[in-house]
Every structure is written in C-alpha cells, then in structure tokens.
Design an enzyme around this catalytic site. Structure first.
Site, PDB file in Angstrom:
ATOM      1  N   CYS A  22       0.833  -1.188   0.000  1.00  0.00           N
ATOM      2  CA  CYS A  22       0.000   0.000   0.000  1.00  0.00           C
ATOM      3  C   CYS A  22       0.875   1.247   0.000  1.00  0.00           C
ATOM      4  CB  CYS A  22      -0.908   0.006   1.235  1.00  0.00           C
ATOM      5  SG  CYS A  22      -2.208   1.263   1.177  1.00  0.00           S
ATOM      6  N   GLY A  72      -4.332  -4.151   0.705  1.00  0.00           N
ATOM      7  CA  GLY A  72      -3.471  -3.126   0.135  1.00  0.00           C
ATOM      8  C   GLY A  72      -4.191  -2.103  -0.733  1.00  0.00           C
ATOM      9  N   CYS A 279     -11.203 -16.221   3.916  1.00  0.00           N
ATOM     10  CA  CYS A 279     -11.820 -14.931   4.217  1.00  0.00           C
ATOM     11  C   CYS A 279     -10.743 -13.866   4.281  1.00  0.00           C
ATOM     12  CB  CYS A 279     -12.565 -15.034   5.557  1.00  0.00           C
ATOM     13  SG  CYS A 279     -13.133 -13.463   6.244  1.00  0.00           S
ATOM     14  N   ASP A 280     -11.133 -12.634   4.012  1.00  0.00           N
ATOM     15  CA  ASP A 280     -10.214 -11.509   4.058  1.00  0.00           C
ATOM     16  C   ASP A 280      -9.610 -11.315   5.444  1.00  0.00           C
ATOM     17  OD1 ASP A 280      -8.915  -9.155   3.210  1.00  0.00           O
ATOM     18  OD2 ASP A 280     -10.566  -7.920   3.938  1.00  0.00           O
ATOM     19  N   CYS A 334     -19.212 -10.665  13.037  1.00  0.00           N
ATOM     20  CA  CYS A 334     -18.097 -11.296  12.325  1.00  0.00           C
ATOM     21  C   CYS A 334     -17.312 -12.221  13.255  1.00  0.00           C
ATOM     22  CB  CYS A 334     -17.177 -10.202  11.780  1.00  0.00           C
ATOM     23  SG  CYS A 334     -15.715 -10.846  10.923  1.00  0.00           S
TER      24      CYS A 334
END
Length: 421
Positions: A22, A72, A279-280, A334
């Site tokens: 990033c 990112g 999953c992220d 979550c």
C-alpha cells in the site's frame, strides 16, 4: 470453456493483485504488515491473472460473476494490469454470465486515465475516506507520513465528474466514534449518496484491543448519532449500508453482507500468487484452501474446510446470541470479532454486541414505523415529519436530567434527547 463443474451456490472472489502492499500507512490497518517494509513490489503475474479469471468464470454458477479488487492498494498494480484483466474477462466470459467489477481504493493514484477506464468498463468504485479532514488525517497518512484527505476527496470529485458516484467507506475508530454527526455530515456533503461504516476492531500481540479499536458501547452511540441524522433528515436521499441492511432484514429479506448472515464463507480471497483463503480476515496458513493454479474455485468454495468455516459462524454462537431477538439482524457478528464474553461469562461473544443491541433498540422501532407508513403510501418527507413528531412527544414531559424513556438508564441529555430532530 468448461462450465460442467460449477459451484452449487454463488460466491465472490476478492482479488489482491498487489497483496497487502500500500502507498498509505493507516494506523489501524490489520493487513499492512503482511508485505510492507520488506517485500519488493510484486504484481500478480499474467499467468496467475488468466488462471484466476478462467477458473472463476468456469466455477461460478451465475448469473453474475463478481470480482472485487482489493488490497493493500490495488491501483499499485497499474492501469495496464486492469486493462489486461478486463480483456481476459471479455475473452473467457460465457454467454450465460454477466461480469461485475468493484474496486476499493484510497484514491491517491486516480488520475483522468483511471477514471476514464472505470467509466468505460463500468466499474463500481469504493473510496476509503474517514469523514472530516482532521479525523481522516489522524490515522490515514501516506508512506511519508503526510495527510491524505485532500487527495482522496479530489479522487471522489474526479470520479463524479465522469458520472461515477463512488461508495464511501469510512472506518470507525475510537476517536471517530466520538464524532458521529460530524462524520456523517462530512460524507453527506461529498454528494455520492452512498456510505458505509466499518468498525475498527483489532488486537495487539498480547491479544488486547489496540488504541484505535472502538468499544462496543462507543460504536453503538456512533451508530445512533448517525442514524438520527439520516433518518430524520435524509431518509430519501442517502443510503447507509447498515441501515439499509437492517430495514431489509426486518422486511424478511436475506442479508447481503457476510457478517450479518447466519453462515459465511462465500467470499474467497485470492492473493497475488494465486493462493486462495477462506476470508479476508483469515489470510493465514490455517485458512489456506488451495490455489487457482491447482484447483477449481468451485471445489475450494465447496470444500469440507470452507463449509466448516462458514458453518462455524452459526454453530459457534453463544447462548446469549441464540436467545437475542436481534440475531436475525446481526447474525452474531463477524467471527473475527468474537473474542468477548457474554454477560453470563460465556466466551466467543461479538465484542461489539452491547453497541449493536443499543443501536437496534433505538433504530428498529423507527424503521418499523417508516416501513408501516411507506406501505400506507406516505412519501419520505411525511414519514420523516411524523416520526420526528412522535419522538418529540416522548420527551414532552422529560427533563434533561431525567432518565431517558428508552430504558438505557442514562440521563436524557446524555442519551436520546440529544438526537431529537
């Protein structure tokens, strides 16, 4: 193209073409440390990109194939990368599929070439921006430590000039939570009509909440402050993701967001090397499912491991969650956030639960009223006026230092009275 082995359910791929690299150093970022500071710039290769696109278009049942480009900062992959991606999508897309592309960006690199491409190829774009300039720049600095709000805001204006109204993604940190009204107004003034709020919930190496993490109570107060501004003033002109999802759930519609569903696991993450994760929030070896270079994505999406991961969201609920009337609205939260304890001391509770319950206590009656009035044919302006009058009537005989009639146990001046329209 072989479409004989399609998955039995829809699933989305979240693609990280540049991994976690990033050009910003947000103080609260959960993903940054995976690459930055040591790894050289590495973009997903053409071979992996083609394998990913062919694999997904062969695996998804349709009618839509959803590509979410994330990071990112995905624009670090370069415009040429995304032009190749779209070309490959068009080359391999079968007649029975529609392709949808969404890109989430901080906006810093978005020049006229980027926005022309997004407009031409019909990309949906989300821009990360944390409300008012001073709040945004508190945490969202670039790699040199410089503020970024003006550059992100300029990107939003540039997109709008080409007819693209981006979704504004605003994180809610411990500091932001103290300024709900100001944050909402700043996003509203950007004129996109779309916004969503993402709570910062992170832990340090010792397992303790980080300085930026918002508490459950503070998150609930933030949501109520924002909701009051939206509901009594902008019901017909602004879309706030959580509020729209709550209204839809009250109407009996299934949730669209994974964190609100009974089960999850239908958003696979594809890293720049082609590795696929559950999953992220769980990009680690324990949740690595395979690779687009080796296995059909349909097989990975329906693997025993991924099915178990998704089902654990429901089977891992605390008894407090199972007994809660708001479970159909929040889905237990979550799994990443389930490191709290219920009032009975049972571990595995969503840490934001107290705030979410407080928000639903406040918002659900108002949403039900609005839905009932809408069914009767009332236009939005009348709905807002009648709801506002009803709220004011509740406080006609309530003093500032009296207990709030909502039942929170707080003084009215510190609770719902401050949100009166």
């Amino acid at each position: 193209m072989n479409r004989d082995n399609r998955a039995s359910r829809e699933f989305v791929v979240m693609v990280k073409p540049i991994g976690s690299l990033c050009n910003m150093r947000c103080a609260y970022c959960y993903y940054l440390e995976a690459d930055n500071g040591s790894a050289p710039m590495q973009v997903m290769t053409d071979a992996v990109l083609e394998a990913l696109i062919r694999n997904y278009l062969e695996s998804v049942p349709g009618p839509v194939a959803s590509f979410t480009w994330h990071g990112g900062e995905p624009t670090l992959a370069g415009l040429d990368f995304f032009e190749r991606a779209v070309s490959l999508q068009k080359k391999f897309c079968p007649a029975d599929l529609e392709i949808w592309n969404n890109l989430q960006t901080n906006g810093i690199l978005l020049d006229e070439h980027w926005v022309d491409f997004f407009a031409r190829e019909h990309f949906d774009v989300g821009v990360s921006i944390d409300g008012a300039p001073w709040l945004h720049d508190l945490h969202r600095k670039d790699a040199a430590g410089a503020p970024t709000w003006e550059r992100s805001a300029a990107a939003i204006r540039r997109l709008q000039a080409r007819g693209i109204q981006p979704d504004l993604l605003c994180t809610v940190s411990a500091e932001t939570a103290l300024h709900g009204r100001e944050t909402y107004q700043a996003l509203k003034e950007m004129g996109t009509g779309w916004m969503q709020f993402i709570p910062i919930v992170e832990r340090d190496a010792a397992g303790l909440p980080t300085q930026e993490t918002v508490s459950g109570e503070a998150y609930g107060e933030f949501l109520k402050d924002v909701f009051a501004q939206w509901f009594f003033h902008d019901l017909h002109t602004q879309s706030v993701q959580l509020f729209s999802e709550t209204a839809a759930a009250l109407a009996g519609e299934p949730p669209r967001l994974c964190n609100l569903r009974k089960t999850c696991g239908d958003v696979l993450v594809v890293e720049r090397d082609g590795a696929v994760y559950a999953c992220d929030h769980f990009v680690d070896q324990a949740h690595r499912l395979g690779s687009v270079l080796e296995s059909p994505l349909a097989k990975l999406a329906e693997s025993v491991a991924q099915r178990a991961f998704g089902a654990a969201k429901e089977t891992g609920l605390t008894q407090a969650c199972r007994d809660c009337p708001y479970l159909p609205l929040c889905g237990g939260g979550c799994p990443k956030h389930r490191f709290g304890a219920s009032l009975a001391g049972e571990p595995g509770q969503e840490v934001l639960c107290p705030g979410l319950r407080s928000f639903y206590d406040y918002a659900v009656p108002l949403l039900r009223l609005a839905m009932d009035l809408s069914r009767r044919g009332c236009p939005p302006q009348e709905i807002m006026a009648r709801a506002a009058a009803q709220e004011r009537e509740k406080f006609r005989t309530v003093g500032r230092n009296d207990l709030c009639p909502c039942g929170s146990g707080k003084k009215a001046k510190n609770c719902c009275l401050k949100r009166l329209p």
